[in-house]
Design a protein around this motif. Sequence first.
Motif, short mmCIF file in Angstrom:
data_model
loop_
_atom_site.label_atom_id
_atom_site.label_comp_id
_atom_site.label_asym_id
_atom_site.label_seq_id
_atom_site.Cartn_x
_atom_site.Cartn_y
_atom_site.Cartn_z
N PHE A 273 0.82 -1.22 0.00
CA PHE A 273 0.00 0.00 0.00
C PHE A 273 0.85 1.27 0.00
O PHE A 273 0.36 2.34 -0.35
N SER A 274 2.10 1.17 0.41
CA SER A 274 2.93 2.38 0.46
C SER A 274 3.64 2.67 -0.87
O SER A 274 4.18 3.76 -1.06
N ARG A 276 2.72 3.44 -3.84
CA ARG A 276 2.22 4.62 -4.57
C ARG A 276 2.96 5.88 -4.09
O ARG A 276 3.18 6.81 -4.87
N ARG A 288 4.45 -3.66 -6.99
CA ARG A 288 3.17 -4.03 -6.35
C ARG A 288 2.81 -5.48 -6.66
O ARG A 288 2.44 -6.25 -5.77
N PHE A 369 5.46 4.11 5.24
CA PHE A 369 4.55 5.25 5.08
C PHE A 369 5.24 6.56 5.50
O PHE A 369 5.07 7.59 4.86
N ARG A 378 0.71 10.37 1.36
CA ARG A 378 0.93 9.46 2.48
C ARG A 378 -0.41 9.10 3.15
O ARG A 378 -0.70 7.92 3.38
N CYS A 381 -2.34 6.61 1.05
CA CYS A 381 -1.80 5.23 1.18
C CYS A 381 -2.22 4.64 2.53
O CYS A 381 -2.64 3.48 2.62
N GLU A 413 -6.42 -0.70 -3.28
CA GLU A 413 -5.29 0.14 -3.68
C GLU A 413 -5.65 1.01 -4.89
O GLU A 413 -5.18 2.13 -5.03
#
Length: 415
Positions: A273-274, A276, A288, A369, A378, A381, A413
């Motif tokens: 998830f981080s 991006r 990913r 993050f 941030r 995400c 996501e």
Amino acid sequence: PFEALSVETLPKRLGENEALGERIGKDASRWKVREVGDGNLNLVFIVEGDHSAAVVKQALPYVRLVGDSWPLPLKRSFFEYHALTRQEARAPGSVPAIYHFDQAQALIVMEYLSPHVILRRALIDGRELPNIARDIGLFMARTLFRGSDLSMVTKERKADLALFADNVELCDITENLVFSDPYFEAEMNRHTSPQLDGLVAELRADRNLKVEAQRLKHLFAANAETLLHGDLHSGSIMVTDTETRMIDPEFAFYGPVAFDVGMLLANFWMAFFSQRGHEDKGSRDSMRAYLLRVTAETWSVFRAEFSDLWRTERTGMLYQKSLFEDQGDRLGAEQALDHMLAGIWTDLLGFAGIEVHRRILGLAHNADFETIADADLRASCEAKALKFGRHIAVNRRQIHSIDEVNTLAALIEQE
Ligand code: SR1
Ligand code: MG
């Protein structure tokens, strides 16, 4: 008496140890010492001498992240040392070699892993490491199976359980920081993105989520199934392209198998998830996809190895062979294995969801993050990770495969 080491005092204090002198370099005045600890709790030094290098890890009588207002006993170093020796015996080659342990000074001198880096850092940098799923899956299956009543002589396991039961302060950290604090306005909480305030309030008012978190806390505290690493996140693993080593088991204690597995997978999902937020130098599409493959492969390696150990090494007092295989009932043993794996699966989803939450809402955050410079990016995400965590924790009994979880992660996501 205990004395915290410094770059200046370390050569004098450890240079007197002959075996260390032999290993690192006899002339300790020539040792080059750097303090490199960036964890939440301890001092860590790298010492380079004429012969070789070593790592010196020393516990402090307080939580480094917070300061001396939060005392923490030095005995965590004792538990780390004993966990490392058991992990080495159960999963050879998976942890750093130990050169010296000094209980009074709460220090462990161990192998300097080079050119290894912390796995979390590598994932933030977008490195696709080919062996981590296999290595970590095997480590978890071997240590968790061989540290349980499926394998150990029960008298030895009970004695060990009593030994590690004294790691009470570190369990207390997990019990509060992971399972409770994120779900109310606890003093030490800090979510760094005010953009999340609405969602955070929603989660803290979510009765089903809070009940689930407490059921998982109960499981964590009461189900003394096996010797856990206890803090198996991507900051507790060091890697090269081909090698993987687990470090830092100071939170070791007897708990549920699913806790280590869930915490680890949660950290892969958080890395996912981080991504991006780390696309300033290019797309992370491939990263990913890689991270979702890693979660699936880790779980599949874990299952396969745990099953293999079940079939070949079930020497403990649980599900004895005399009840099954010895009577020609191989299916009975397989049925029991399926039940155990199904339980681990359901519980690991819960632990994973809660771990994601505590890393965003609680005290101890993740660089995944935290290193995203753009605050809105941030927060976006983090929000997706929080929704994912809530879904898998609350719906864990209705989710049956890792592909389902990964499909859900990809959907959230892309929102
Ligand atoms: C106060 S200690 C905070 C966290 O750091 C450790 O690595 C554990 O994950 C603990 O929960
Ligand atoms: Mg640690």
